[in-house]
Design a protein around this motif. Structure first.
Motif, short mmCIF file in Angstrom:
data_model
loop_
_atom_site.label_atom_id
_atom_site.label_comp_id
_atom_site.label_asym_id
_atom_site.label_seq_id
_atom_site.Cartn_x
_atom_site.Cartn_y
_atom_site.Cartn_z
N SER A 13 0.83 -1.22 0.00
CA SER A 13 0.00 0.00 0.00
C SER A 13 0.86 1.26 0.00
O SER A 13 0.45 2.28 -0.56
CB SER A 13 -0.96 0.02 1.19
OG SER A 13 -0.26 0.06 2.40
N VAL A 49 -9.01 -1.42 5.04
CA VAL A 49 -8.81 -0.09 4.46
C VAL A 49 -8.85 -0.21 2.93
O VAL A 49 -8.22 -1.11 2.36
CB VAL A 49 -7.46 0.51 4.89
CG1 VAL A 49 -7.29 1.92 4.32
CG2 VAL A 49 -7.32 0.52 6.40
N HIS A 62 -9.25 5.25 1.14
CA HIS A 62 -8.81 5.25 2.54
C HIS A 62 -9.97 5.08 3.52
O HIS A 62 -9.82 5.34 4.71
CB HIS A 62 -8.02 6.53 2.89
CG HIS A 62 -6.86 6.75 1.96
ND1 HIS A 62 -5.77 5.90 1.91
CD2 HIS A 62 -6.63 7.71 1.02
CE1 HIS A 62 -4.92 6.32 0.98
NE2 HIS A 62 -5.42 7.42 0.43
N ARG A 105 -12.35 3.14 5.96
CA ARG A 105 -12.06 2.03 6.87
C ARG A 105 -13.36 1.36 7.29
O ARG A 105 -14.39 2.01 7.42
CB ARG A 105 -11.30 2.53 8.11
CG ARG A 105 -9.97 3.15 7.76
CD ARG A 105 -9.29 3.84 8.92
NE ARG A 105 -8.10 4.54 8.45
CZ ARG A 105 -6.89 4.01 8.35
NH1 ARG A 105 -6.70 2.77 8.76
NH2 ARG A 105 -5.88 4.70 7.89
N SER A 142 2.12 6.13 8.86
CA SER A 142 2.48 6.02 7.45
C SER A 142 3.87 5.40 7.34
O SER A 142 4.62 5.31 8.31
CB SER A 142 2.49 7.40 6.78
OG SER A 142 3.55 8.20 7.31
#
Length: 243
Positions: A26, A74, A79, A81, A203
């Motif tokens: 991802s 996700v 994005h 969820r 991230s």
């Protein structure tokens, strides 16, 4: 002599309802640290394939100790969820469609890796529990033959006989990202706004920044690092005994 150091971090997960041993990338972050100038360069790839994947992250206490693992679903593109259902399975047609959605990202991933491995000059590539990260990059077409790949978690395990997590080491070093600066106990580096914008909690870039600061504390302030690491382990042990 070139003495730049690079740090590699990936985010990946299973296709939701798919095979447990297949991982889709991802995010990729390659962070390059220039030791001569203290400049930091961050290159990030974000996959926007329209698939749902399983994101797994640790829930930690104030000492960085894992108290639980959280799985959530996700969508790479939106994005969005949603809760994870252990029993959910895609049928063969749905799985084929998910792979079809994922396939166009293979070439951009390969191009991102090849371009940035050519762009920056370095010899040492630092990972953290990074065997699968390296494997996934190689599967996408990257070649690491000319690099010295160092797994910092393995090196620390050999020295301390303890398997530290990145979360615990962030506590050991007192990692902080604040107003265009990365700070730890003994270090402070300024970030260019382009690099700074990429460092978002959870991230790949955030983990790469933590990894760089932990590595530099370990390498350049070794005794202080080891002492603070031992103090943290003592606190964790005391907490366990008092429970």
């Amino acid at each position: 002599m070139n003495n730049n150091i690079a740090f590699l971090e990936l985010k990946y997960g299973n296709i939701y309802g798919g095979y447990p041993n297949f991982y889709a990338i991802s995010e990729i972050c390659l962070l390059v640290f220039e030791q001569d100038t203290n400049r930091i360069f961050i290159e990030t790839f974000i996959n926007n394939a329209n698939i749902d994947f399983v994101s797994v992250y640790s829930k930690v206490d104030e000492l960085g100790h894992t108290v639980g693992r959280i799985k959530e679903v996700v969508n790479m593109r939106t994005h969005r969820r949603k809760p994870y259902d252990e029993e959910f399975r895609l049928d063969e047609r749905q799985l084929a469609y998910a792979f079809k959605q994922l396939r166009p990202s293979k070439m951009p991933i390969r191009n991102f890796l090849l371009k940035n491995l050519r762009k920056y000059r370095f010899r040492d590539l630092i990972t953290f529990d990074g065997r699968r990260d390296v494997f996934l990059c190689e599967r996408a077409g990257a070649r690491f033959d000319r690099y010295n790949i160092v797994d910092l978690q393995k090196d620390l395990n050999k020295e301390t006989d303890y398997l530290f997590s990145l979360n615990k080491l962030a506590v050991v070093t007192n990692f902080e990202h604040d107003r265009s600066y990365l700070r730890t106990n003994n270090l402070e580096y300024w970030l260019h706004p382009i690099a700074d914008r990429q460092i978002v909690p959870r991230s790949a870039a955030y983990d790469a920044a933590r990894l760089m600061m932990i590595h530099n504390e370990y390498r350049f302030h070794h005794d202080d690092f080891m002492m603070k690491g031992a103090l943290l382990l003592n606190k964790i042990q005391q907490n366990k005994q008092s429970e």
